[in-house]
Design a protein around this motif. Structure first.
Motif, PDB file in Angstrom:
ATOM      1  N   GLU A  14       0.832  -1.333  -0.075  1.00 38.79           N
ATOM      2  CA  GLU A  14      -0.005  -0.053  -0.059  1.00 38.79           C
ATOM      3  C   GLU A  14       0.928   1.249  -0.152  1.00 38.79           C
ATOM      4  N   ARG A  15       0.366   2.353  -0.767  1.00 34.85           N
ATOM      5  CA  ARG A  15       1.218   3.597  -0.602  1.00 34.85           C
ATOM      6  C   ARG A  15       0.343   4.653  -1.271  1.00 34.85           C
ATOM      7  N   GLU A  16       0.662   5.730  -0.679  1.00 33.15           N
ATOM      8  CA  GLU A  16      -0.141   7.045  -1.259  1.00 33.15           C
ATOM      9  C   GLU A  16       0.570   7.681  -2.693  1.00 33.15           C
ATOM     10  N   MET A  17      -0.286   8.102  -3.401  1.00 34.53           N
ATOM     11  CA  MET A  17       0.414   8.507  -4.555  1.00 34.53           C
ATOM     12  C   MET A  17      -0.394  10.121  -4.739  1.00 34.53           C
ATOM     13  N   ALA A  18       0.545  11.145  -5.107  1.00 37.09           N
ATOM     14  CA  ALA A  18       0.046  12.521  -5.304  1.00 37.09           C
ATOM     15  C   ALA A  18      -0.506  12.752  -6.455  1.00 37.09           C
ATOM     16  N   VAL A  19      -1.584  12.004  -6.790  1.00 39.03           N
ATOM     17  CA  VAL A  19      -2.318  12.296  -7.923  1.00 39.03           C
ATOM     18  C   VAL A  19      -3.858  11.904  -7.674  1.00 39.03           C
ATOM     19  N   GLU A 101      -6.891  -1.549  -5.674  1.00 39.23           N
ATOM     20  CA  GLU A 101      -7.936  -0.858  -4.956  1.00 39.23           C
ATOM     21  C   GLU A 101      -7.380   0.462  -4.639  1.00 39.23           C
ATOM     22  N   LEU A 102      -8.269   1.385  -5.095  1.00 35.82           N
ATOM     23  CA  LEU A 102      -7.966   2.846  -4.730  1.00 35.82           C
ATOM     24  C   LEU A 102      -8.945   3.631  -4.227  1.00 35.82           C
ATOM     25  N   THR A 113      -3.826   0.152  -3.069  1.00 37.16           N
ATOM     26  CA  THR A 113      -3.375  -1.077  -2.562  1.00 37.16           C
ATOM     27  C   THR A 113      -3.446  -2.067  -3.717  1.00 37.16           C
ATOM     28  N   HIS A 114      -2.117  -2.930  -3.876  1.00 33.67           N
ATOM     29  CA  HIS A 114      -2.125  -3.780  -4.843  1.00 33.67           C
ATOM     30  C   HIS A 114      -1.856  -5.178  -4.177  1.00 33.67           C
ATOM     31  N   MET A 142       4.050  -0.320  -8.018  1.00 32.72           N
ATOM     32  CA  MET A 142       3.405   0.909  -7.491  1.00 32.72           C
ATOM     33  C   MET A 142       4.323   2.095  -7.542  1.00 32.72           C
ATOM     34  N   ASP A 143       5.689   2.112  -7.292  1.00 30.39           N
ATOM     35  CA  ASP A 143       6.599   3.021  -7.380  1.00 30.39           C
ATOM     36  C   ASP A 143       6.569   3.541  -8.869  1.00 30.39           C
TER      37      ASP A 143
END
Length: 152
Positions: A14-19, A101-102, A113-114, A142-143
């Motif tokens: 899981e990570r946050e993306m600035a978009v 999942e977004l 989340t992947h 994800m990165d």
């Protein structure tokens, strides 16, 4: 428990993306875009025009090995969730699932989340590779996805 222990059959990152969620989902739901962010360098290409829009659709992907996979969409909610079961052409999926999942956290912030779930994998020859799939590998994709989505 080690991440590649065969008892761990659901791996996620899981990570946050600035978009915003729409941009990220478009890159995931369009198979032709997937090789550009595949962190495992496993995907070679997909023909354009296969953008996923519903459960029951099948998109075709060519792997870097030259093998072709049919990906059967089993979960779909526009902008929020997509999951598929890959299979060899004309075969039933052996049971391993890829899910994205977004969750929008703001106009330009999304939690992604992947998940790779091989709980139902019934093909013995695929289990070694499945067991070797780690959260770090998922995070690699994800990165790359974040870098691509955030720059455009």
């Amino acid at each position: 428990m080690s991440q590649n222990d065969e008892s761990v059959k659901v791996v996620s990152a899981e990570r946050e993306m600035a978009v915003g969620v729409d941009r990220i989902f478009e890159l995931i739901a369009d198979p032709a875009a997937q090789p550009s962010w595949d962190g495992n360098e496993n995907l070679s290409r997909a023909e354009p025009g296969q953008r996923v829009r519903a459960v029951g659709e099948v998109f075709v992907m060519t792997l870097t090995t030259g093998a072709v996979r049919e990906n059967h969409v089993v979960e779909f909610e526009e902008g929020r969730r997509i999951a598929w079961l890959p299979s060899e052409p004309g075969q039933q999926p052996p049971g391993h699932l890829w899910r994205w999942e977004l969750e929008p956290l703001g106009e330009n912030l999304t939690r992604v989340t992947h998940t790779y779930d091989w709980t139902n994998l019934n093909d013995e020859k695929r289990k070694v590779k499945a067991a070797a799939t780690t959260s770090a590998m998922l995070l690699g994709s994800m990165d790359r996805l974040a870098a691509l989505a955030e720059k455009e």
